[in-house]
Design an enzyme around this catalytic site. Structure first.
Site, short mmCIF file in Angstrom:
data_model
loop_
_atom_site.label_atom_id
_atom_site.label_comp_id
_atom_site.label_asym_id
_atom_site.label_seq_id
_atom_site.Cartn_x
_atom_site.Cartn_y
_atom_site.Cartn_z
N THR A 46 1.71 53.53 77.64
CA THR A 46 0.44 54.00 78.26
C THR A 46 -0.06 54.77 76.88
OG1 THR A 46 0.88 53.73 80.39
CG2 THR A 46 -1.29 54.61 79.90
N TYR A 108 11.81 41.98 72.45
CA TYR A 108 11.81 41.00 71.73
C TYR A 108 12.87 40.29 71.26
CZ TYR A 108 10.22 37.93 67.67
OH TYR A 108 9.95 36.90 66.81
N TYR A 134 14.16 52.25 81.54
CA TYR A 134 12.77 51.92 81.72
C TYR A 134 13.08 50.33 81.78
CZ TYR A 134 7.59 50.94 81.64
OH TYR A 134 6.47 50.57 81.81
N ARG A 139 6.66 43.17 79.61
CA ARG A 139 6.49 43.51 78.32
C ARG A 139 7.63 43.33 77.33
NH1 ARG A 139 2.44 46.74 76.62
NH2 ARG A 139 0.95 47.33 77.94
#
Length: 287
Positions: A46, A108, A134, A139
């Site tokens: 964020t 990725y 996390y 994402r």
């Protein structure tokens, strides 16, 4: 790590119209969110960590330390998909005044579960403060399984996980089998009540930027066993929460902050500020 119970705010990083870090805006955000939250999370997703450079990161962390109105605990974000680079950044960071590190699962390159375990073990070995994992598959494009989290929970310097998989079965397995002192934190604002109800200790929140007092009440009521009240508060955010992600986080919450007069809504490319449609939807909610 009881200091990380409750609501941590995943702080936005305000920018000027010229694209520089807006420290006046950041001071305003710190003062505004301190009215309700229990701790700060600096330079997570964020905070647009992906588009801030190393010098900016150092300056932002120093600024938060120096402008912490209630001396709240600080969690600092360092993560990536190059283990050696993450370790190097940890070694070059001043962790004085920082209570924990938040580190995202590698994105990725989609490592296997043994690769994720080895990655975080290297980070935990190198880090001078406790590490919070996390997991955010939306994402990173890879999920840290409950088994992986539980294996990593055995490391003495890994103290918890921000779980943003949205998979309550996975969260329940962690809650049931984790060590007693391992922190299960929600990474999904709308699941805060559910995570606390199964034994979690709170949330790291996007919405808490714009609604620090109101949103923080969810965890507080849940801790008291007032789950109906916590659900009622959660439901009040039902229509605004999707708007936080409609044009990618933190576009939505920065627009909330702009409309509340806290800071500007500028973001860094490849993100762009809220569209007129999104602005109108947020305005209707706030009214």
């Amino acid at each position: 790590m009881e200091k990380l119970y409750g609501t941590g705010v995943a702080l936005v990083t305000p920018f000027t119209e010229e694209g520089l870090v807006d420290y006046d805006g950041l001071k305003s955000v710190l003062d505004f969110t301190a009215k309700g939250v229990d701790y700060y999370v600096v330079l997570g997703t964020t905070g647009e960590v992906a588009t801030t450079n190393r010098e900016e990161k150092k300056a932002i962390l120093s600024f938060v330390k120096a402008n912490n109105p209630k001396n709240l605990p600080i969690v600092y974000g360092i993560g990536g998909n190059n283990t050696a680079a993450v370790v190097e950044e940890i070694q070059q960071t001043d962790f004085s005044g920082v209570d924990a590190l938040l580190s995202v699962s590698p994105y990725y390159n989609k490592p296997s579960q043994p690769g994720i375990i080895a990655h975080f073990q290297k980070i935990a070995d190198a880090c001078p403060v406790p590490v919070v994992l996390y997991n955010v598959p939306g994402r990173t494009m890879s999920n840290m399984t409950a088994e992986t989290t539980l294996e990593l929970a055995k490391h003495p310097n890994i103290i918890g996980i921000k779980e943003a998989s949205g998979n309550l079965d996975q969260c329940q397995k962690i809650a049931t089998e984790k060590p007693a002192d391992f922190l299960l934190l929600s990474g999904e604002d709308m699941l805060t009540k559910d995570i606390v109800q199964m034994g979690g200790k709170g949330v790291i929140s996007v919405l808490a930027n714009g609604f620090p007092v109101e949103f923080s009440e969810i965890a507080r009521e849940a801790f008291k066993g007032n789950f109906d009240k916590a659900k009622q508060i959660t439901d009040s955010f039902e229509s605004i929460n999707p708007l936080m992600y409609a044009e990618s986080n933190p576009v939505g919450v920065k627009e909330v902050l702009r409309q509340k007069g806290v800071c500007g809504n500028q973001v860094r490319l490849p993100l762009v500020p809220a569209s007129e449609e999104l602005k109108s939807q947020i305005t209707r909610y706030l009214q």
